[in-house]
Design an enzyme around this catalytic site. Structure first.
Site, PDB file in Angstrom:
ATOM      1  N   PRO A   1       0.908  -1.319  -0.031  1.00  0.00           N
ATOM      2  CA  PRO A   1      -0.015  -0.037   0.212  1.00  0.00           C
ATOM      3  C   PRO A   1       0.796   1.336   0.036  1.00  0.00           C
ATOM      4  O   PRO A   1       0.351   2.378  -0.399  1.00  0.00           O
ATOM      5  CB  PRO A   1      -0.822  -0.220   1.242  1.00  0.00           C
ATOM      6  CG  PRO A   1      -0.602  -1.510   1.873  1.00  0.00           C
ATOM      7  CD  PRO A   1       0.479  -2.008   1.286  1.00  0.00           C
TER       8      PRO A   1
ATOM      9  N   GLU B   1       2.575  -8.327   8.973  1.00  0.00           N
ATOM     10  CA  GLU B   1       2.872  -6.881   8.903  1.00  0.00           C
ATOM     11  C   GLU B   1       3.560  -6.254   7.866  1.00  0.00           C
ATOM     12  O   GLU B   1       3.713  -5.211   8.028  1.00  0.00           O
ATOM     13  CB  GLU B   1       3.243  -6.572  10.573  1.00  0.00           C
ATOM     14  CG  GLU B   1       2.213  -6.934  11.670  1.00  0.00           C
ATOM     15  CD  GLU B   1       0.883  -6.417  11.338  1.00  0.00           C
ATOM     16  OE1 GLU B   1       0.617  -5.105  11.277  1.00  0.00           O
ATOM     17  OE2 GLU B   1      -0.042  -7.390  11.248  1.00  0.00           O
TER      18      GLU B   1
ATOM     19  N   ARG C   1      -2.513  -9.809 -19.960  1.00  0.00           N
ATOM     20  CA  ARG C   1      -3.501  -9.965 -21.320  1.00  0.00           C
ATOM     21  C   ARG C   1      -2.897  -8.800 -22.416  1.00  0.00           C
ATOM     22  O   ARG C   1      -3.710  -8.757 -23.299  1.00  0.00           O
ATOM     23  CB  ARG C   1      -4.913  -9.245 -20.588  1.00  0.00           C
ATOM     24  CG  ARG C   1      -4.834  -7.994 -19.843  1.00  0.00           C
ATOM     25  CD  ARG C   1      -6.260  -7.859 -19.205  1.00  0.00           C
ATOM     26  NE  ARG C   1      -7.354  -7.424 -20.307  1.00  0.00           N
ATOM     27  CZ  ARG C   1      -7.273  -6.395 -20.927  1.00  0.00           C
ATOM     28  NH1 ARG C   1      -6.388  -5.316 -20.898  1.00  0.00           N
ATOM     29  NH2 ARG C   1      -8.156  -6.065 -21.864  1.00  0.00           N
TER      30      ARG C   1
ATOM     31  N   ASP D   1      -9.415  -0.734 -24.683  1.00  0.00           N
ATOM     32  CA  ASP D   1      -9.943  -0.560 -23.460  1.00  0.00           C
ATOM     33  C   ASP D   1      -9.877   0.725 -23.025  1.00  0.00           C
ATOM     34  O   ASP D   1      -9.426   1.479 -23.313  1.00  0.00           O
ATOM     35  CB  ASP D   1      -9.118  -1.450 -22.337  1.00  0.00           C
ATOM     36  CG  ASP D   1      -9.131  -2.915 -22.638  1.00  0.00           C
ATOM     37  OD1 ASP D   1     -10.236  -3.430 -23.540  1.00  0.00           O
ATOM     38  OD2 ASP D   1      -8.412  -3.732 -22.173  1.00  0.00           O
TER      39      ASP D   1
HETATM   40  C1  9WO Z   1      -1.347  -2.371   7.602  1.00  0.00           C
HETATM   41  C2  9WO Z   1      -1.499  -1.169   8.473  1.00  0.00           C
HETATM   42  C3  9WO Z   1      -2.433  -0.888   9.497  1.00  0.00           C
HETATM   43  C4  9WO Z   1      -2.532   0.520   9.953  1.00  0.00           C
HETATM   44  C5  9WO Z   1      -1.994   1.467   8.939  1.00  0.00           C
HETATM   45  C6  9WO Z   1      -1.384   1.188   7.925  1.00  0.00           C
HETATM   46  C7  9WO Z   1      -1.026   0.009   7.696  1.00  0.00           C
HETATM   47  N1  9WO Z   1      -0.722  -0.895   6.614  1.00  0.00           N
HETATM   48  C8  9WO Z   1      -0.489  -2.193   6.761  1.00  0.00           C
HETATM   49  C9  9WO Z   1       0.121  -2.965   5.861  1.00  0.00           C
HETATM   50  O1  9WO Z   1       0.788  -2.591   5.068  1.00  0.00           O
HETATM   51  N2  9WO Z   1       0.039  -4.220   5.915  1.00  0.00           N
HETATM   52  C10 9WO Z   1       0.301  -5.243   4.945  1.00  0.00           C
HETATM   53  C11 9WO Z   1      -0.368  -6.207   4.607  1.00  0.00           C
HETATM   54  C12 9WO Z   1       1.797  -5.703   5.106  1.00  0.00           C
HETATM   55  C13 9WO Z   1       2.347  -6.563   3.760  1.00  0.00           C
HETATM   56  C14 9WO Z   1       1.288  -6.991   2.972  1.00  0.00           C
HETATM   57  N3  9WO Z   1      -0.091  -6.591   2.991  1.00  0.00           N
HETATM   58  C15 9WO Z   1      -0.694  -5.741   2.244  1.00  0.00           C
HETATM   59  C16 9WO Z   1      -0.229  -5.586   1.057  1.00  0.00           C
HETATM   60  N4  9WO Z   1      -1.892  -5.298   2.616  1.00  0.00           N
HETATM   61  N5  9WO Z   1      -2.121  -4.742   1.342  1.00  0.00           N
HETATM   62  C17 9WO Z   1      -1.438  -4.864   0.399  1.00  0.00           C
HETATM   63  C18 9WO Z   1      -1.503  -4.166  -0.900  1.00  0.00           C
HETATM   64  C19 9WO Z   1      -0.586  -4.232  -1.986  1.00  0.00           C
HETATM   65  C20 9WO Z   1      -0.703  -3.466  -2.980  1.00  0.00           C
HETATM   66  N6  9WO Z   1      -1.915  -2.695  -3.285  1.00  0.00           N
HETATM   67  C21 9WO Z   1      -2.589  -2.715  -2.248  1.00  0.00           C
HETATM   68  C22 9WO Z   1      -2.540  -3.397  -1.041  1.00  0.00           C
END
Ligand code: 9WO
Length: 245
Positions: A101, A128, A167, A182
């Protein structure tokens, strides 16, 4: 294109990589007119379990977070060793990608850019997250987000990115041109798609638009373009900002 994925949950990938266009893209290309003409697949997938690179007999790859807090952090060593081992399995240079994220937001232009590359190596974090030092040591590595929400891991984002890229590979799609028409494709003027209709012509007293049955292709194209524009203005005006077309 070779696509590697490093993950603690390799079993999540079988259904997605084994279905539809992603499945077809990984099958050898046969020529019905010449049975001896068999070409390599347009994509190869290699999903690696990070646990295979643990340095302990319990296959443990995570530890509690320094500084405290809930959950576990994936250690540097298994990630580093897995990347070195997997990269050595093929001569083509891999573009390293971490799904997180905290990454740059994925867009269709980035997908098109990645689709030009010979090899992608995706790392899906879980729990985490991953120890920041190995991310630093893996530079250059592209950190990519598929949306502003938190998931339980990077596996679904990795599958999303694989789907978006594969794709576009020449030969992966049934109709060669359809990918470039697209929404969001560069030549497509970044509009949302127009609505679609099929038989029956009347369903539940609702008629399909007459123009689509007129046989007038210029008129049909103009209608679709106008509908695409109308829906984009209504639903996603942000896509039209700074776009004079
Ligand atoms: C947990 C969290 C909690 C409170 C505030 C911020 C926070 N960030 C995270 C977090 O990044 N957790 C991750 C879970 C740890 C590594 C993998 N995880 C993940 C990847 N969740 N979401 C993604 C992701 C990847 C790419 N695009 C969107 C979401």
């Amino acid at each position: 294109m070779r696509i590697d994925v490093l993950t603690l949950f390799p079993e999540m990938f079988a259904g997605v990589l084994g279905s539809s266009i992603l499945k077809r893209a990984a099958e050898p290309i046969t020529n019905p007119a010449d049975p001896d003409d068999v070409r390599s697949p347009v994509a190869n997938y290699h999903v690696t379990n990070l646990r295979d690179y643990a340095d302990n007999k319990h296959q443990k790859v995570d530890q509690p977070s320094f500084g405290g807090g809930p959950g576990m952090v994936i250690q540097c060593q298994p990630v580093w060793d897995a990347v070195q081992a997997v990269e050595a399995m093929d001569d083509r240079p891999a573009t390293r990608i971490l799904l997180t994220p905290q990454g740059e937001p994925l867009t269709q232009p980035i997908v098109e850019e990645l689709a030009q590359l010979p090899r992608l190596l995706m790392i899906a974090g879980h729990y985490e997250g991953i120890d920041e030092r190995v991310i630093e040591k893996l530079a250059p590595i592209r950190e990519i987000s598929v949306g502003d929400y938190v998931l339980s891991g990077g596996e679904l984002p990795a599958m999303t990115l694989i789907d978006a890229v594969v794709r576009l590979l020449p030969g992966a799609l049934g109709h060669q041109d359809s990918a470039h028409q697209d929404s969001f494709s560069p030549g497509a003027k970044r509009l949302l798609d127009h609505p679609h209709y099929t038989r029956p012509r009347t369903w539940e007293e609702m008629d399909a638009p007459d123009v689509l049955l007129s046989g007038n292709h210029a008129k049909i194209e103009a209608w679709r373009e106008a509908e695409a524009r109308r829906r984009t203005e209504e639903r996603r005006p942000d896509l039209l900002d700074n776009d004079p077309t």
